[in-house]
Scaffold this active site. Structure first.
Site, PDB file in Angstrom:
ATOM      1  CE  LYS A  11      -1.088   4.024  -1.053  1.00 23.29           C
ATOM      2  NZ  LYS A  11       0.194   3.982  -1.826  1.00 23.29           N
ATOM      3  CG  ASN A 116       2.305   6.866  -2.880  1.00 29.02           C
ATOM      4  OD1 ASN A 116       1.587   6.285  -2.068  1.00 29.02           O
ATOM      5  ND2 ASN A 116       2.600   6.360  -4.058  1.00 29.02           N
ATOM      6  CD  GLU A 130      -7.611  -1.684  -6.778  1.00 29.58           C
ATOM      7  OE1 GLU A 130      -6.472  -1.958  -7.184  1.00 29.58           O
ATOM      8  OE2 GLU A 130      -8.067  -0.519  -6.777  1.00 29.58           O
TER       9      GLU A 130
HETATM   10  P1  DAT Z   1       0.188   3.396  -7.816  1.00 29.84           P
HETATM   11  O1  DAT Z   1      -0.101   3.490  -6.334  1.00 29.84           O
HETATM   12  O2  DAT Z   1       0.498   4.751  -8.395  1.00 29.84           O
HETATM   13  O3  DAT Z   1      -0.872   2.672  -8.582  1.00 29.84           O
HETATM   14  P2  DAT Z   1       1.788   0.980  -8.057  1.00 29.84           P
HETATM   15  O4  DAT Z   1       0.506   0.252  -8.203  1.00 29.84           O
HETATM   16  O5  DAT Z   1       2.854   0.735  -9.071  1.00 29.84           O
HETATM   17  O6  DAT Z   1       1.554   2.574  -7.985  1.00 29.84           O
HETATM   18  O7  DAT Z   1       2.434   0.673  -6.628  1.00 29.84           O
HETATM   19  C1  DAT Z   1       1.613   0.606  -5.493  1.00 29.84           C
HETATM   20  C2  DAT Z   1       2.299   1.314  -4.359  1.00 29.84           C
HETATM   21  O8  DAT Z   1       3.523   0.643  -4.046  1.00 29.84           O
HETATM   22  C3  DAT Z   1       2.721   2.753  -4.662  1.00 29.84           C
HETATM   23  O9  DAT Z   1       1.669   3.676  -4.466  1.00 29.84           O
HETATM   24  C4  DAT Z   1       3.837   2.961  -3.702  1.00 29.84           C
HETATM   25  C5  DAT Z   1       4.488   1.601  -3.625  1.00 29.84           C
HETATM   26  N1  DAT Z   1       5.630   1.531  -4.538  1.00 29.84           N
HETATM   27  C6  DAT Z   1       5.588   1.404  -5.880  1.00 29.84           C
HETATM   28  N2  DAT Z   1       6.802   1.395  -6.411  1.00 29.84           N
HETATM   29  C7  DAT Z   1       7.655   1.548  -5.356  1.00 29.84           C
HETATM   30  C8  DAT Z   1       9.067   1.630  -5.222  1.00 29.84           C
HETATM   31  N3  DAT Z   1       9.874   1.553  -6.281  1.00 29.84           N
HETATM   32  N4  DAT Z   1       9.583   1.763  -3.980  1.00 29.84           N
HETATM   33  C9  DAT Z   1       8.780   1.837  -2.891  1.00 29.84           C
HETATM   34  N5  DAT Z   1       7.442   1.763  -2.948  1.00 29.84           N
HETATM   35  C10 DAT Z   1       6.895   1.620  -4.155  1.00 29.84           C
END
Ligand code: DAT
Ligand code: MG
Length: 154
Positions: A11, A116, A130
């Site tokens: 990212k 992250n 994807e």
């Molecule tokens: P991952 O990236 O581990 O697959 P995800 O698919 O649940 O996680 O979410 C995609 C992204 O969205 C994640 O990397 C960061 C953001 N995100 C997820 N939950 C969040 C939250 N509660 N607050 C802020 N950003 C969040």
């Protein structure tokens, strides 16, 4: 387990912070094979499609803004090898870096869920989806065999 492919994206925060080399190096050294890579500022449409599953979540707009801001590009990649979808997720660590295991990419480099560093596909189906979304044009995926492949894949 046979060879499979996953979509990994560094990212904009990871790019700005100079983590591209280390992240690529981790996948290379593990024994995975790079079959596609490009740097780009994703369009809103691409980012929204990529995160379509999260479109109803309160953080969705902020997430799309962050990925598409253009303050730095993302680095989109496809990696191939044994169990790479699951192993990629393990190497990346938990979504919230504060829960990520020591040594994982997110634990090593981040402390905010909203910054992250890296994305990795979470299943065979999302990986296929994807990869098609980010590398959908013919010829974007290289079919090749590293000279040391047999030493890695035994
Ligand atoms: P991952 O990236 O581990 O697959 P995800 O698919 O649940 O996680 O979410 C995609 C992204 O969205 C994640 O990397 C960061 C953001 N995100 C997820 N939950 C969040 C939250 N509660 N607050 C802020 N950003 C969040
Ligand atoms: Mg996810």
């Amino acid at each position: 387990t046979s060879s499979e492919r996953t979509f990994i994206m560094i990212k904009p925060d990871g790019v700005t912070r100079g983590l591209v080399g280390d992240i690529i190096s981790r996948f290379e050294k593990r024994g995975y094979k790079l079959v596609a890579i490009k740097s780009l500022v994703p369009s809103r449409q691409l980012a929204e499609q990529h995160y379509a599953d999260l479109s109803t979540r309160p953080f969705f707009k902020g997430l799309v803004n962050y990925i598409t801001s253009g303050k730095a590009p993302v680095v989109a990649m496809v990696w191939e090898g044994k169990d790479v979808i699951r192993q990629g997720r393990i190497m990346i660590g938990a979504t919230n870096p504060l829960d990520a295991a020591p040594g994982t990419i997110r634990n090593t480099y981040s402390i905010s869920i909203g910054r992250n560093i890296i994305h990795g596909s979470d299943s065979f189906d999302t990986a296929e989806q994807e990869i098609g979304l980010w590398f959908g044009k013919p010829g974007e995926l290289a079919s090749w065999e590293p000279a040391n492949w047999n030493w890695i894949m035994a």
